[in-house]
Write an enzyme that holds these catalytic residues in place. Structure first.
Site, short mmCIF file in Angstrom:
data_model
loop_
_atom_site.label_atom_id
_atom_site.label_comp_id
_atom_site.label_asym_id
_atom_site.label_seq_id
_atom_site.Cartn_x
_atom_site.Cartn_y
_atom_site.Cartn_z
N SER A 73 -5.13 1.31 127.90
CA SER A 73 -5.50 0.00 127.32
C SER A 73 -5.65 -1.16 128.36
O SER A 73 -5.26 -1.09 129.39
CB SER A 73 -4.63 -0.53 126.35
OG SER A 73 -4.64 -1.91 125.93
N TYR A 81 4.60 -2.05 123.79
CA TYR A 81 3.19 -1.47 124.07
C TYR A 81 2.78 -1.68 125.37
O TYR A 81 2.30 -0.80 126.10
CB TYR A 81 2.11 -2.31 123.00
CG TYR A 81 0.90 -1.66 123.06
CD1 TYR A 81 0.49 -0.47 122.21
CD2 TYR A 81 -0.11 -2.17 123.65
CE1 TYR A 81 -0.56 -0.01 122.09
CE2 TYR A 81 -1.29 -1.55 123.70
CZ TYR A 81 -1.87 -0.55 122.84
OH TYR A 81 -3.02 0.19 122.80
#
Length: 247
Positions: free
Chosen positions: A129, A142
């Site tokens: 990401s 995350y």
């Protein structure tokens, strides 16, 4: 590009990016093991493409490692998200996020490498990401997991190079997936703004291209990295962030 004769494993394949990757690799001729804990989602996927559904909870690390044996291509995609300030972030959720998004990829790679090394060829694609390269508030687990995945991917690239195995990260911005849709309400609460302002003012604030990434776009780059033409690309983190990290 053809992946005929190759066996691919895609985690988190019941929806979103994983589903798109499974469909794209199957279309390229790979035999796809579609892994997810969502049995219904996998069944729906299997109706659309010739994939092998594998119902598996990646928190079972031993089972994950065993399931990866014999794969030529490994796409580590499965993930989860919770948006909370650090002081309010449940420790048990933090542990689960790291287990699914960092420990499980390690075990899956560990399970896949003996076969890859033995044949002198393998492809590992880790769906990271932009948050593997940049941090955002309220996403401690995350961001930590994705940063760790970046390091794991690079280590696998260095170790695997002499064996014909590549390892890379794909780093999209916000993708139009159920995971992102669920974040909108959490982001609204965390930032104290209306949900309709979240996409424009939070998610796309640093993106030059003002739209969400489509799962099929991520799948196309993933498929490219799995092909023979990408043999010299390894240890890389390829951004699909609409210019976010250009700042």
């Amino acid at each position: 590009m053809t992946l005929n004769g190759r066996t691919a494993m895609v985690t988190g394949a019941a929806g979103g990016i994983g589903r798109a990757c499974a469909l794209r690799l199957a279309a390229a001729g790979a035999k796809v093991r579609a892994v997810d804990r969502d049995a219904e989602g996998l069944a729906a996927l299997a109706e659309e493409a010739a994939v092998e559904p594998v119902v598996l909870d990646l928190t079972d690390l031993d089972a994950a490692e065993q399931a990866a044996a014999g794969t030529d291509i490994l796409v580590n995609n499965a993930g989860l998200q919770l948006v909370r300030p650090i002081e309010d972030f449940p420790p048990e959720v933090f542990s689960t996020v790291l287990r699914v998004m960092l420990e499980a990829p390690f075990r899956l790679i560990r399970g896949a490498l003996p076969h890859m090394y033995a044949q002198g060829w393998g492809r590992i694609v880790n769906i990271s990401s932009v948050h593997g390269l940049r941090a955002s508030p309220y996403k401690s687990a995350y961001v930590a997991a994705k940063h760790g995945l970046e390091g794991l991917s690079k280590t696998a690239a260095l170790e695997g190079a002499s064996h014909g195995v590549t390892s890379n990260c794909v780093c999209p911005g916000y993708v139009r997936t159920p995971l992102v849709e669920r974040q909108i309400a959490d982001q609204a609460a965390a930032h104290g703004i209306d949900p309709e302002r979240v996409v424009a003012e939070i998610m796309l604030a640093d993106s030059a291209v003002k739209r969400l990434v489509e799962p099929e776009e991520v799948a196309e780059l993933t498929a490219y990295l799995c092909g023979p033409q990408a043999s010299f690309i390894t240890g890389a983190s390829l951004t699909m962030d609409g210019g976010w990290t250009a700042h």
